[in-house]
Design a protein around this motif. Sequence first.
Motif, short mmCIF file in Angstrom:
data_model
loop_
_atom_site.label_atom_id
_atom_site.label_comp_id
_atom_site.label_asym_id
_atom_site.label_seq_id
_atom_site.Cartn_x
_atom_site.Cartn_y
_atom_site.Cartn_z
N UNK A 36 39.92 44.95 31.16
CA UNK A 36 40.03 46.37 30.86
C UNK A 36 41.47 46.68 30.50
N UNK A 87 43.89 45.09 33.09
CA UNK A 87 43.27 44.69 34.36
C UNK A 87 42.22 43.62 34.13
N UNK A 101 39.28 43.24 41.49
CA UNK A 101 40.32 43.40 40.47
C UNK A 101 41.58 42.64 40.83
N UNK A 102 42.30 42.19 39.79
CA UNK A 102 43.67 41.77 39.97
C UNK A 102 44.57 43.00 39.96
N UNK B 42 45.08 48.53 41.71
CA UNK B 42 43.80 48.46 41.00
C UNK B 42 42.74 49.34 41.68
N UNK B 43 41.66 49.65 41.00
CA UNK B 43 40.58 50.44 41.62
C UNK B 43 39.95 49.70 42.80
#
Lengths: 111, 114
Positions: A36, A87, A101-102, B42-43
């Motif tokens: 993303x 991301x 996520x990273x 990050x989310x």
Amino acid sequence: EDQVTQSPEALRLQEGESSSLNCSYTVSGLRGLFWYRQDPGKGPEFLFTLYSAGEEKEKERLKATLTKKESFLHITAPKPEDSATYLCAVQSTDSWGKLQFGAGTQVVVTP
Amino acid sequence: DTEVTQTPKHLVMGMTNKKSLKCEQHMGHRAMYWYKQKAKKPPELMFVYSYEKLSINESVPSRFSPECPNSSLLNLHLHALQPEDSALYLCASSQGPGSQETQYFGPGTRLLVL
């Protein structure tokens, strides 16, 4: 536990200077790897989904590749509008719906 | 069309207020999600609704309460929040189990708790 590590944390490029971002992952079984881009204060914008090693996908100046341990996002001849945080996230076969996520790579492209 | 909409865009609330965040998608997706994102992080997943069944991240405090009125709408009810709950709240949707796994995100609601 699933882990995602992105490098570098930040990247400053001149316009036209190609580079690559790295996403290393550890997961019991890979359901999918996702890239993303996110602009400040906005929601992540979907770029690519990769499912298996050897897979490659392209969109304009971006190309994503996948191996069994890592993924690369190649930016070819970047423009200032490519400036964003990129991301990487993985979803394992053990946990449907959960994206790990990273921390992201912040890319700045200067004219 | 890969659009997920969220309202409001910004929200300021006191610790004693009750408010709701709203999310809508018209892609026919059967899974919807709430994420919380702090600055430069990050989310983090809070809740998943899949075929209108709820899965919870057990670390999410009870002052956050999700509601799924139908397969295209998702609400997040907020009550007695703390200043540390200030963040960008993101909604996402995907086709659902056994299908294309890609999650599409909305623009987010920027929440400030005073």
